[in-house]
Design an enzyme around this catalytic site. Sequence first.
Site, PDB file in Angstrom:
ATOM      1  N   GLY A  66       0.812  -1.202   0.000  1.00 32.88           N
ATOM      2  CA  GLY A  66       0.000   0.000   0.000  1.00 32.88           C
ATOM      3  C   GLY A  66       0.847   1.255   0.000  1.00 32.88           C
ATOM      4  O   GLY A  66       2.045   1.229  -0.298  1.00 32.88           O
ATOM      5  N   ASP A  67       0.226   2.372   0.373  1.00 31.90           N
ATOM      6  CA  ASP A  67       0.923   3.658   0.364  1.00 31.90           C
ATOM      7  C   ASP A  67       2.129   3.663   1.294  1.00 31.90           C
ATOM      8  O   ASP A  67       3.146   4.289   1.000  1.00 31.90           O
ATOM      9  CB  ASP A  67      -0.051   4.779   0.757  1.00 31.90           C
ATOM     10  CG  ASP A  67      -1.101   5.023  -0.313  1.00 31.90           C
ATOM     11  OD1 ASP A  67      -0.731   5.105  -1.496  1.00 31.90           O
ATOM     12  OD2 ASP A  67      -2.291   5.136   0.031  1.00 31.90           O
ATOM     13  N   THR A  69       4.137   1.137   2.028  1.00 36.27           N
ATOM     14  CA  THR A  69       5.241   0.422   1.383  1.00 36.27           C
ATOM     15  C   THR A  69       5.872   1.273   0.294  1.00 36.27           C
ATOM     16  O   THR A  69       7.103   1.340   0.170  1.00 36.27           O
ATOM     17  CB  THR A  69       4.736  -0.904   0.787  1.00 36.27           C
ATOM     18  OG1 THR A  69       4.169  -1.708   1.831  1.00 36.27           O
ATOM     19  CG2 THR A  69       5.871  -1.669   0.126  1.00 36.27           C
ATOM     20  N   ASN A  71       5.915   4.473   0.191  1.00 31.13           N
ATOM     21  CA  ASN A  71       6.657   5.518   0.893  1.00 31.13           C
ATOM     22  C   ASN A  71       8.021   5.013   1.337  1.00 31.13           C
ATOM     23  O   ASN A  71       9.047   5.673   1.135  1.00 31.13           O
ATOM     24  CB  ASN A  71       5.848   6.001   2.101  1.00 31.13           C
ATOM     25  CG  ASN A  71       6.606   6.996   2.959  1.00 31.13           C
ATOM     26  OD1 ASN A  71       7.561   6.652   3.648  1.00 31.13           O
ATOM     27  ND2 ASN A  71       6.178   8.242   2.913  1.00 31.13           N
ATOM     28  N   GLU A  72       8.043   3.843   1.952  1.00 30.15           N
ATOM     29  CA  GLU A  72       9.297   3.316   2.495  1.00 30.15           C
ATOM     30  C   GLU A  72      10.311   3.030   1.387  1.00 30.15           C
ATOM     31  O   GLU A  72      11.503   3.342   1.516  1.00 30.15           O
ATOM     32  CB  GLU A  72       9.019   2.046   3.306  1.00 30.15           C
ATOM     33  CG  GLU A  72      10.196   1.611   4.165  1.00 30.15           C
ATOM     34  CD  GLU A  72       9.854   0.490   5.122  1.00 30.15           C
ATOM     35  OE1 GLU A  72      10.776   0.008   5.808  1.00 30.15           O
ATOM     36  OE2 GLU A  72       8.671   0.089   5.189  1.00 30.15           O
ATOM     37  N   THR A  95      -4.647  -1.475   1.351  1.00 33.10           N
ATOM     38  CA  THR A  95      -6.065  -1.281   1.633  1.00 33.10           C
ATOM     39  C   THR A  95      -6.670  -0.205   0.750  1.00 33.10           C
ATOM     40  O   THR A  95      -7.704  -0.401   0.123  1.00 33.10           O
ATOM     41  CB  THR A  95      -6.271  -0.894   3.110  1.00 33.10           C
ATOM     42  OG1 THR A  95      -5.753  -1.933   3.940  1.00 33.10           O
ATOM     43  CG2 THR A  95      -7.744  -0.691   3.418  1.00 33.10           C
ATOM     44  N   GLU A 271       2.007   6.916   7.803  1.00 29.17           N
ATOM     45  CA  GLU A 271       2.846   6.922   9.001  1.00 29.17           C
ATOM     46  C   GLU A 271       2.598   8.198   9.806  1.00 29.17           C
ATOM     47  O   GLU A 271       2.769   9.298   9.278  1.00 29.17           O
ATOM     48  CB  GLU A 271       4.325   6.824   8.621  1.00 29.17           C
ATOM     49  CG  GLU A 271       4.722   5.491   8.020  1.00 29.17           C
ATOM     50  CD  GLU A 271       4.544   4.342   8.997  1.00 29.17           C
ATOM     51  OE1 GLU A 271       4.861   4.519  10.190  1.00 29.17           O
ATOM     52  OE2 GLU A 271       4.075   3.272   8.578  1.00 29.17           O
TER      53      GLU A 271
END
Length: 299
Positions: A66-67, A69, A71-72, A95, A271
């Site tokens: 998702g967002d 992952t 981002n990371e 999600t 986050e």
Amino acid sequence: MAEFPASLLILNGKSTDNLPLREAIMLLREEGMTIHVRVTWEKGDAVRFVEEARKLGVATVIAGGGDGTINEVSTALIQCEGDDIPALGILPLGTANDFATSVGIPEALDKALKLAIAGNAIAIDMAQVNKQTCFINMATGGFGTRITTETPEKLKAALGGVSYIIHGLMRMDTLQPDRCEIRGENFHWQGDALVIGIGNGRQAGGGQQLCPNALINDGLLQLRIFTGDEIIPTLVSTLKSDEDNPNIIEGASSWFDIQAPHEITFNLDGEPLSGQNFHIEILPAALRCRLPPDCPLLR
């Protein structure tokens, strides 16, 4: 099929039992594509896998999740130094998948995977908060942040993006606006904010278009503030067109400073980050991302 350079898929551990994904990867491997797969278990794994990807000489690092992952992985990529930094590919498995949806990544796994490997790599912006934390999609504050961070995982798994709205309706009696002051280039506002959206991308919270004018390669952040003393009337008014909505404040700048007399929390691509002072700035052309040719977020 034409030959393509190798890629490395960084897969969120929650998606390891995804049978259609396994089948899609196997089919592409049978067609001659080299796809390495690594699975995240804890925070920090993405950085280690990106370092491994560079040693392997892959052309693309694919974020499968998702967002959070995305981002990371993107944050790990922009921290790389030197030449031949891999491009970012996106495989939406989360999600809400807000960033992937807004840039036009196909929902079908096989099509998304092919795009992530063979799509055109385009330089896009990222944003950085307080010279440390980054986001590729959006920073949200206020009512929206508390909903997305507090929505139960089981509810999200069952209902997807709709779960945020349902949980928000359940919590309306306890949610209050955040008083803050926001400055940017030719922008200054002070007051009570129910929702704050600072977007490199356009949508968050499971499909809510908080920053509908945002572009990911224009060197700007888009700001939208939803004001008002009462949540229900404000949410009702936001269903009307923007022209008729007195509760929306908008701005655009390469940076924004936010100050609050009390601690507030921003959600950065999923986050949470809490504090009283935030400096958010754009990082122009920070990384290359494989996107569809008709991506609506490109100028």
